[in-house]
Design a protein around this motif. Structure first.
Motif, PDB file in Angstrom:
ATOM      1  N   GLY A 160       0.806  -1.222   0.000  1.00 14.13           N
ATOM      2  CA  GLY A 160       0.000   0.000   0.000  1.00 14.13           C
ATOM      3  C   GLY A 160       0.837   1.270   0.000  1.00 14.13           C
ATOM      4  N   GLU A 161       2.170   1.110  -0.086  1.00 14.66           N
ATOM      5  CA  GLU A 161       3.048   2.297  -0.120  1.00 14.66           C
ATOM      6  C   GLU A 161       2.694   3.201  -1.303  1.00 14.66           C
ATOM      7  N   ILE A 162       2.361   2.564  -2.407  1.00 18.46           N
ATOM      8  CA  ILE A 162       2.103   3.312  -3.627  1.00 18.46           C
ATOM      9  C   ILE A 162       0.900   4.244  -3.447  1.00 18.46           C
ATOM     10  N   ILE A 163      -0.046   3.780  -2.668  1.00 18.64           N
ATOM     11  CA  ILE A 163      -1.242   4.577  -2.438  1.00 18.64           C
ATOM     12  C   ILE A 163      -0.902   5.787  -1.557  1.00 18.64           C
ATOM     13  N   LYS A 164      -0.061   5.544  -0.570  1.00 22.49           N
ATOM     14  CA  LYS A 164       0.370   6.652   0.289  1.00 22.49           C
ATOM     15  C   LYS A 164       1.116   7.696  -0.522  1.00 22.49           C
ATOM     16  N   LEU A 165       1.963   7.191  -1.409  1.00 23.65           N
ATOM     17  CA  LEU A 165       2.741   8.085  -2.261  1.00 23.65           C
ATOM     18  C   LEU A 165       1.805   8.937  -3.119  1.00 23.65           C
ATOM     19  N   PHE A 166       0.855   8.278  -3.734  1.00 19.02           N
ATOM     20  CA  PHE A 166      -0.137   8.956  -4.552  1.00 19.02           C
ATOM     21  C   PHE A 166      -0.843  10.046  -3.760  1.00 19.02           C
ATOM     22  N   ARG A 167      -1.261   9.655  -2.601  1.00 15.03           N
ATOM     23  CA  ARG A 167      -2.015  10.573  -1.758  1.00 15.03           C
ATOM     24  C   ARG A 167      -1.223  11.847  -1.462  1.00 15.03           C
ATOM     25  N   SER A 168       0.032  11.651  -1.068  1.00 16.45           N
ATOM     26  CA  SER A 168       0.789  12.840  -0.668  1.00 16.45           C
ATOM     27  C   SER A 168       1.091  13.714  -1.881  1.00 16.45           C
ATOM     28  N   VAL A 169       1.354  13.066  -3.023  1.00 17.56           N
ATOM     29  CA  VAL A 169       1.645  13.838  -4.226  1.00 17.56           C
ATOM     30  C   VAL A 169       0.409  14.641  -4.670  1.00 17.56           C
ATOM     31  N   ILE A 170      -0.723  13.965  -4.714  1.00 17.37           N
ATOM     32  CA  ILE A 170      -1.942  14.631  -5.184  1.00 17.37           C
ATOM     33  C   ILE A 170      -2.319  15.818  -4.310  1.00 17.37           C
ATOM     34  N   GLN A 171      -2.168  15.611  -3.019  1.00 20.70           N
ATOM     35  CA  GLN A 171      -2.566  16.680  -2.097  1.00 20.70           C
ATOM     36  C   GLN A 171      -1.831  17.983  -2.350  1.00 20.70           C
ATOM     37  N   LYS A 172      -0.617  17.840  -2.863  1.00 25.27           N
ATOM     38  CA  LYS A 172       0.199  19.043  -3.059  1.00 25.27           C
ATOM     39  C   LYS A 172       0.004  19.688  -4.425  1.00 25.27           C
TER      40      LYS A 172
END
Ligand SMILES: Nc1ncnc2c1ncn2[C@@H]1O[C@H](COP(=O)(O)OP(=O)(O)OP(=O)(O)O)[C@@H](O)[C@H]1O
Ligand SMILES: [Mg+2]
Length: 377
Positions: free
Chosen positions: A177-189
């Motif tokens: 699920g690391e990829i999802i966390k990565l996605f999340r943080s990138v999108i938020q910014k």
């Protein structure tokens, strides 16, 4: 006499539809476009073959026409993270007409620097030089490619809409699920890019977006796609058949659409089968015959779907029951000592059934007929 079929809009069924083949979904398209245009990312969830890809492509087409930067990627079609990363880069570059040129370089730094336009991009986004570098790990490249989406757009002062189809498939690259966390943080910014994520219930879209402890909860607006409107389908079926010299009574069309509940894929398949039947037999098939033909065409799909759940007796009992009765589920469950609520949670999560006013029903009307027919045969 058998007529050689002309190549017509109704002949192919199964691939995503575009242009004249794409019918209805005006309201849904408008709603999605409105959200995306106001900077709100969207998740499009529906059961299999409801037209998610077709609608996603239509939305992207309209946004491109309205002068947005756009990109579409089918996550399912990418075997590994490196391929996905390359596609992200090349779809972004496509907005400047640089996709072909980028492909030609095959990642070679010398080649990249030879093309003046690409060179200019590389100067702003240096990670592009590390794409083929074995010492740069693929996670870094992937993460940089996500930043590239927004960076590229904001550099040109354009809004970007990026569509990830079959997004649930992302988890195949990384079970943790690391990829999802990565996605999340990138999108938020990101402030120049909005995302359109599409996928089916089966592909964990629910867990990713709908559960309130899901990683993307509140980050994207969830839109659940339903059946097609009956009157649009009715007109489509009647006029398409008419254009081939086949007259079909309106009542029969309405009956067919009602039986198929306005399911986009099955209604198109029905149309195709009516056409073929008419060509062979010089008469129209009855509604039952059309459904029978659909079951023949799609038999292996139903068998496979059934196989996937058949090891769980609780689920199969509940499905068998619902295929026959719209109520009395809990009584059946207690008589058989099975946990109906648990089964229902699982089956709704998988996008197989949904709650109706007085019970539960199948999303897939033909699967329902098939179970009824096969299991009770
Ligand atoms: N708006 C539409 N107009 C006409 N036909 C449609 C429409 N949407 C879907 N269909 C029919 O359904 C089929 C499946 O469409 P599509 O591939 O877009 O669905 P999907 O939900 O992405 O499917 P999958 O779950 O397999 O990815 C198409 O081949 C077409 O026959
Ligand atoms: Mg699809």
């Amino acid at each position: 006499m058998y007529h050689t079929p002309k190549r017509t809009v109704m002949m192919q069924v199964g691939k995503p539809v575009t242009g004249k083949e794409f019918i209805g979904r005006q309201k849904e398209a408008r709603e999605i476009i409105q959200y995306l245009s106001m900077g709100q990312s969207v998740v499009l969830i529906a059961p299999r073959r409801f037209g998610k890809t077709s609608l996603t492509l239509e939305v992207i087409r309209q946004l491109k026409q309205a002068n947005n930067y756009t990109a579409y990627i089918d996550v399912f079609a990418h075997a590994n993270l490196k391929m996905l990363t390359e596609s992200i880069v090349s779809e972004v570059l496509d907005n400047n007409g640089l996709k072909k040129a980028y492909h030609k370089t095959k990642g070679s730094i010398t080649q990249l620097m030879k093309n003046l336009k690409l060179k200019a991009v590389v100067e702003d986004f240096e990670f592009l030089l590390g794409m083929e570098d074995k010492t740069v790990d693929e996670w870094t490249n992937f993460s940089d490619s996500l930043k590239f989406i927004n960076g590229f757009a904001s550099k040109s002062n354009k809004p970007m809409v990026f569509a990830f189809d079959e997004f649930g498939d992302m988890l195949k690259y990384d079970k943790s699920g690391e990829i999802i966390k990565l996605f999340r943080s990138v999108i938020q910014k990101q402030d120049s890019t909005t995302y359109l994520f599409s996928g089916s219930y089966e592909s964990v879209m629910n867990e990713l977006f709908v559960d309130n402890n899901s990683p993307f909860y509140r980050l994207a607006r969830v839109i659940k796609l339903g059946y097609l409107e009956y009157d649009i389908l009715e007109k489509h079926i009647i006029t398409t058949l008419k254009s081939h010299g086949i007259a079909i009574p309106q009542a029969q069309v309405i009956d067919l659409i009602t039986q198929l509940k306005g399911h986009p894929y099955y209604c198109q398949l029905a149309l195709q089968q009516i056409y073929l039947f008419y060509n062979w037999n010089r008469k129209l098939p009855s509604t039952d015959e059309v459904i029978e033909l659909i079951i023949q065409v799609d038999g292996s799909y139903f068998e496979k779907t059934w196989e996937n759940i058949s090891s769980n007796k609780e689920l199969t009992k509940v499905l068998k029951h619902i295929s026959q009765n719209s109520h009395g589920l809990y009584r059946m469950a207690s008589e058989n000592k099975i946990n109906a609520s648990r089964a229902i949670t699982q089956l709704t999560g998988k996008g197989i059934i949904y709650k109706t006013e007085n019970g539960y029903d199948f999303y897939d009307p033909v699967l329902k007929f098939w179970i009824h027919k096969t299991i009770y045969a």
